[in-house]
Design a protein around this motif. Sequence first.
Motif, PDB file in Angstrom:
ATOM      1  N   GLU A 132      57.617  47.372  56.435  1.00  0.00           N
ATOM      2  CA  GLU A 132      58.112  46.264  55.601  1.00  0.00           C
ATOM      3  C   GLU A 132      58.943  45.261  56.394  1.00  0.00           C
ATOM      4  N   ASP A 133      59.710  45.728  57.373  1.00  0.00           N
ATOM      5  CA  ASP A 133      60.547  44.820  58.165  1.00  0.00           C
ATOM      6  C   ASP A 133      59.730  43.802  58.961  1.00  0.00           C
ATOM      7  N   ASP A 134      58.447  44.066  59.178  1.00  0.00           N
ATOM      8  CA  ASP A 134      57.600  43.124  59.921  1.00  0.00           C
ATOM      9  C   ASP A 134      57.398  41.816  59.165  1.00  0.00           C
ATOM     10  N   LEU A 135      57.633  41.837  57.861  1.00  0.00           N
ATOM     11  CA  LEU A 135      57.421  40.632  57.054  1.00  0.00           C
ATOM     12  C   LEU A 135      58.232  39.447  57.570  1.00  0.00           C
ATOM     13  N   ASP A 136      59.424  39.701  58.100  1.00  0.00           N
ATOM     14  CA  ASP A 136      60.244  38.605  58.627  1.00  0.00           C
ATOM     15  C   ASP A 136      59.505  37.850  59.723  1.00  0.00           C
ATOM     16  N   THR A 137      58.815  38.586  60.580  1.00  0.00           N
ATOM     17  CA  THR A 137      58.050  37.960  61.664  1.00  0.00           C
ATOM     18  C   THR A 137      56.973  37.053  61.106  1.00  0.00           C
ATOM     19  N   PHE A 138      56.266  37.523  60.103  1.00  0.00           N
ATOM     20  CA  PHE A 138      55.133  36.753  59.593  1.00  0.00           C
ATOM     21  C   PHE A 138      55.568  35.621  58.668  1.00  0.00           C
ATOM     22  N   ARG A 139      56.731  35.761  58.032  1.00  0.00           N
ATOM     23  CA  ARG A 139      57.305  34.633  57.290  1.00  0.00           C
ATOM     24  C   ARG A 139      57.560  33.481  58.259  1.00  0.00           C
ATOM     25  N   ALA A 140      58.177  33.804  59.398  1.00  0.00           N
ATOM     26  CA  ALA A 140      58.466  32.773  60.393  1.00  0.00           C
ATOM     27  C   ALA A 140      57.179  32.222  60.987  1.00  0.00           C
ATOM     28  N   ALA A 141      56.195  33.083  61.209  1.00  0.00           N
ATOM     29  CA  ALA A 141      54.942  32.638  61.829  1.00  0.00           C
ATOM     30  C   ALA A 141      54.199  31.645  60.948  1.00  0.00           C
ATOM     31  N   VAL A 142      54.092  31.930  59.649  1.00  0.00           N
ATOM     32  CA  VAL A 142      53.338  31.023  58.782  1.00  0.00           C
ATOM     33  C   VAL A 142      54.070  29.707  58.570  1.00  0.00           C
ATOM     34  N   ALA A 143      55.381  29.691  58.828  1.00  0.00           N
ATOM     35  CA  ALA A 143      56.142  28.454  58.706  1.00  0.00           C
ATOM     36  C   ALA A 143      56.122  27.635  59.996  1.00  0.00           C
ATOM     37  N   ASP A 144      55.593  28.195  61.077  1.00  0.00           N
ATOM     38  CA  ASP A 144      55.571  27.531  62.392  1.00  0.00           C
ATOM     39  C   ASP A 144      54.316  26.669  62.502  1.00  0.00           C
ATOM     40  N   PRO A 145      54.467  25.343  62.587  1.00  0.00           N
ATOM     41  CA  PRO A 145      53.288  24.466  62.680  1.00  0.00           C
ATOM     42  C   PRO A 145      52.395  24.780  63.882  1.00  0.00           C
ATOM     43  N   GLU A 146      52.985  25.237  64.986  1.00  0.00           N
ATOM     44  CA  GLU A 146      52.183  25.558  66.180  1.00  0.00           C
ATOM     45  C   GLU A 146      51.304  26.778  65.930  1.00  0.00           C
ATOM     46  N   VAL A 147      51.832  27.792  65.250  1.00  0.00           N
ATOM     47  CA  VAL A 147      51.035  28.966  64.900  1.00  0.00           C
ATOM     48  C   VAL A 147      49.897  28.557  63.971  1.00  0.00           C
ATOM     49  N   ALA A 148      50.212  27.731  62.978  1.00  0.00           N
ATOM     50  CA  ALA A 148      49.173  27.263  62.048  1.00  0.00           C
ATOM     51  C   ALA A 148      48.078  26.517  62.805  1.00  0.00           C
ATOM     52  N   ARG A 149      48.460  25.674  63.737  1.00  0.00           N
ATOM     53  CA  ARG A 149      47.474  24.900  64.504  1.00  0.00           C
ATOM     54  C   ARG A 149      46.605  25.812  65.369  1.00  0.00           C
ATOM     55  N   LEU A 150      47.227  26.745  66.105  1.00  0.00           N
ATOM     56  CA  LEU A 150      46.478  27.611  67.019  1.00  0.00           C
ATOM     57  C   LEU A 150      45.526  28.538  66.279  1.00  0.00           C
ATOM     58  N   THR A 151      45.873  28.899  65.045  1.00  0.00           N
ATOM     59  CA  THR A 151      45.005  29.792  64.275  1.00  0.00           C
ATOM     60  C   THR A 151      44.055  29.037  63.349  1.00  0.00           C
ATOM     61  N   GLY A 152      44.181  27.709  63.316  1.00  0.00           N
ATOM     62  CA  GLY A 152      43.308  26.906  62.467  1.00  0.00           C
ATOM     63  C   GLY A 152      43.609  27.063  60.993  1.00  0.00           C
ATOM     64  N   SER A 153      44.860  27.424  60.678  1.00  0.00           N
ATOM     65  CA  SER A 153      45.257  27.629  59.285  1.00  0.00           C
ATOM     66  C   SER A 153      45.798  26.333  58.696  1.00  0.00           C
ATOM     67  N   PRO A 154      45.370  25.970  57.504  1.00  0.00           N
ATOM     68  CA  PRO A 154      45.928  24.774  56.871  1.00  0.00           C
ATOM     69  C   PRO A 154      47.422  24.953  56.624  1.00  0.00           C
ATOM     70  N   VAL A 155      48.224  23.985  57.039  1.00  0.00           N
ATOM     71  CA  VAL A 155      49.681  24.083  56.898  1.00  0.00           C
ATOM     72  C   VAL A 155      50.079  24.193  55.430  1.00  0.00           C
ATOM     73  N   ASP A 156      49.354  23.496  54.552  1.00  0.00           N
ATOM     74  CA  ASP A 156      49.723  23.508  53.142  1.00  0.00           C
ATOM     75  C   ASP A 156      49.185  24.736  52.400  1.00  0.00           C
ATOM     76  N   ASP A 157      48.567  25.669  53.139  1.00  0.00           N
ATOM     77  CA  ASP A 157      48.017  26.866  52.517  1.00  0.00           C
ATOM     78  C   ASP A 157      48.778  28.123  52.942  1.00  0.00           C
ATOM     79  N   ALA A 158      50.028  27.945  53.371  1.00  0.00           N
ATOM     80  CA  ALA A 158      50.828  29.098  53.779  1.00  0.00           C
ATOM     81  C   ALA A 158      51.035  30.009  52.571  1.00  0.00           C
ATOM     82  N   PRO A 159      50.869  31.322  52.750  1.00  0.00           N
ATOM     83  CA  PRO A 159      51.019  32.236  51.609  1.00  0.00           C
ATOM     84  C   PRO A 159      52.459  32.294  51.124  1.00  0.00           C
TER      85      PRO A 159
END
Length: 199
Positions: free
Chosen positions: A28-55
Amino acid sequence: MPNDQATADFSTKPTLTGERVILRPFVEDDLDTFRAAVADPEVARLTGSPVDDAPDEERMRSWYGSRNAQTDRLDLAVVDRASGACVGEVVLNDWDPDNRNCNFRTLLTAAGRDRGLGTEAVRLVVGYGFESLDLHRISLEVFAFNPRARRVYEKVGFVVEGVLRQVLRDGDDWVDATVMAILAPEWAAHRGHPERRDS
């Protein structure tokens, strides 16, 4: 015809230990990492994830809370051994049991980059895929604006198979994706170190 499907057991979620990283099931503690990752525009760009589609929080908890129960894919957290912090994930998904193929993808936060953690994490999970899951082929796609990731994949032994032209919209530009794969006989020959094959 032998039944190769019985050899791949994705229900087992191993802990794989290297010199720099540990790959392990999510906690469960890993969630902090992925909260930060989905909010990082560079991570979104490198993974091809739409910025406005963050979970949202509920979707993230549901997703990462269910990864350890999946029987047709392997999702593992990447932990930096030096700090003990989760810095990303590695995934074998899109399993084709008839042809013993999987897709590979990874996500590393800024804290996990440029120290060799990604290269070791890729080697560990790809090795597990071939040696424990009896996969024949592992493939991936990498965007043209991510040469750092492509270099990691090449270091581990992935081979370029082709280019998907203009597959991603990046602002006003179109970006190609390179298709790469590694086969079981190639892994057996170099175990993720193709530069050592002739030695």
